[in-house]
Design an enzyme around this catalytic site. Structure first.
Site, PDB file in Angstrom:
ATOM      1  N   HIS A 101       9.505  -9.321   5.947  1.00  0.00           N
ATOM      2  CA  HIS A 101       9.273  -7.918   5.602  1.00  0.00           C
ATOM      3  C   HIS A 101      10.222  -7.026   6.402  1.00  0.00           C
ATOM      4  CE1 HIS A 101       6.993  -4.129   5.096  1.00  0.00           C
ATOM      5  NE2 HIS A 101       6.482  -4.716   4.026  1.00  0.00           N
ATOM      6  N   ASP A 117       0.839  -1.187   0.000  1.00  0.00           N
ATOM      7  CA  ASP A 117       0.000   0.000   0.000  1.00  0.00           C
ATOM      8  C   ASP A 117       0.879   1.244   0.000  1.00  0.00           C
ATOM      9  OD1 ASP A 117      -2.736  -0.161  -0.096  1.00  0.00           O
ATOM     10  OD2 ASP A 117      -3.059   0.319   2.011  1.00  0.00           O
ATOM     11  N   TYR A 119       2.159   4.844   1.430  1.00  0.00           N
ATOM     12  CA  TYR A 119       2.096   5.514   2.730  1.00  0.00           C
ATOM     13  C   TYR A 119       0.855   6.406   2.759  1.00  0.00           C
ATOM     14  CZ  TYR A 119       7.040   4.175   3.161  1.00  0.00           C
ATOM     15  OH  TYR A 119       8.222   3.480   3.230  1.00  0.00           O
ATOM     16  N   PHE A 163       7.830   1.883  -0.752  1.00  0.00           N
ATOM     17  CA  PHE A 163       8.816   2.107   0.309  1.00  0.00           C
ATOM     18  C   PHE A 163       9.501   3.470   0.230  1.00  0.00           C
ATOM     19  CE2 PHE A 163       8.695  -2.575  -0.050  1.00  0.00           C
ATOM     20  CZ  PHE A 163       8.319  -2.888   1.245  1.00  0.00           C
TER      21      PHE A 163
END
Length: 231
Positions: A197, A75, A77, A88
């Site tokens: 992750h 998703d 931010y 990221f």
């Protein structure tokens, strides 16, 4: 400019030309037209991220023929001034989120380089790293708010197209969500690197640090005669 003009004017998608050609059939499918209607409404009635002109930034910075590495996020931010259309990644001079901090720490340990000042990963994208979120938009402060609206079908198709039409691409799959995408990738043609992750929850349990994905990716590319990435 309105979102319609920037992105969805008469279904004329404002995206880099090589991607527009590869994805032309996808843009005409009913699910994508429903998706664009949903996104238009969300951006008109709520604060959403990234801004309209950056929804396809990952593709604009990394043309289809240039893709060497694919990193898959989930998703965008959902806080102010963070999302810039690349998974990221954050805008320059924005505080680095926890997952990005752990990514940079692993690169520093793996590659022996200094921790960078900027969290804007456009520098990677321009070298051939497709920073692909599975969902390309989100409502402010509501993670997952634009999931299951069609974005996942669209980005899964992108992964399948890269797998089918390109050779010797490195796919970095971090966490269970991204690992599930391995079923879309031809393992005979490509390199798949999987780990936990980089979020603190996973990294602090020992599932992230030490994966050496960045040096492994470069070694694979080098062995295939492909220019490596300056991480």
């Amino acid at each position: 400019m309105s979102l319609d003009i920037l992105i969805f004017y008469k279904m004329e998608i404002a995206i880099e030309n090589s991607w527009k050609e590869v994805l032309s059939d996808e843009f005409e499918k009913p699910y994508f037209k429903n998706l664009t209607d949903f996104v238009r409404t969300e951006y008109k009635t709520h604060q959403c991220f990234p801004k309209g002109s950056e929804i396809f930034a990952a593709f604009d910075a990394c043309p289809f023929p240039d893709v060497k590495v694919v990193i898959i996020g989930q998703d965008p931010y959902h806080g102010p001034n963070q999302a810039n259309g690349l998974c990221f990644s954050v805008h320059d001079k924005i505080q680095h989120p926890p997952s990005l901090i752990n990514i940079f720490k692993e690169i520093s340990n793996d590659m022996g380089v200094s921790y960078p000042e900027s969290g804007d990963l456009t520098r990677w994208a321009k070298q051939g790293v497709l920073l692909l979120n599975a969902t390309l938009t989100a409502r402010a402060h509501k993670p997952g708010s634009h999931q299951q609206k069609g974005w996942e079908q669209f980005t899964d198709e992108i992964i399948k197209l890269i797998s089918a039409q390109r050779n010797n691409v490195v796919f970095m799959l971090w966490g269970s969500f991204a690992k599930n995408k391995s079923a879309l990738i031809d393992k005979e043609k490509h390199c798949i690197l999987m780990s936990g992750h980089p979020s603190p929850l996973s990294a602090n349990r020992g599932y992230w640090f030490g994966n050496q994905h960045f040096s492994k990716a470069n070694l694979y590319l080098k062995n295939k005669g492909i220019e490596t990435i300056d991480w």
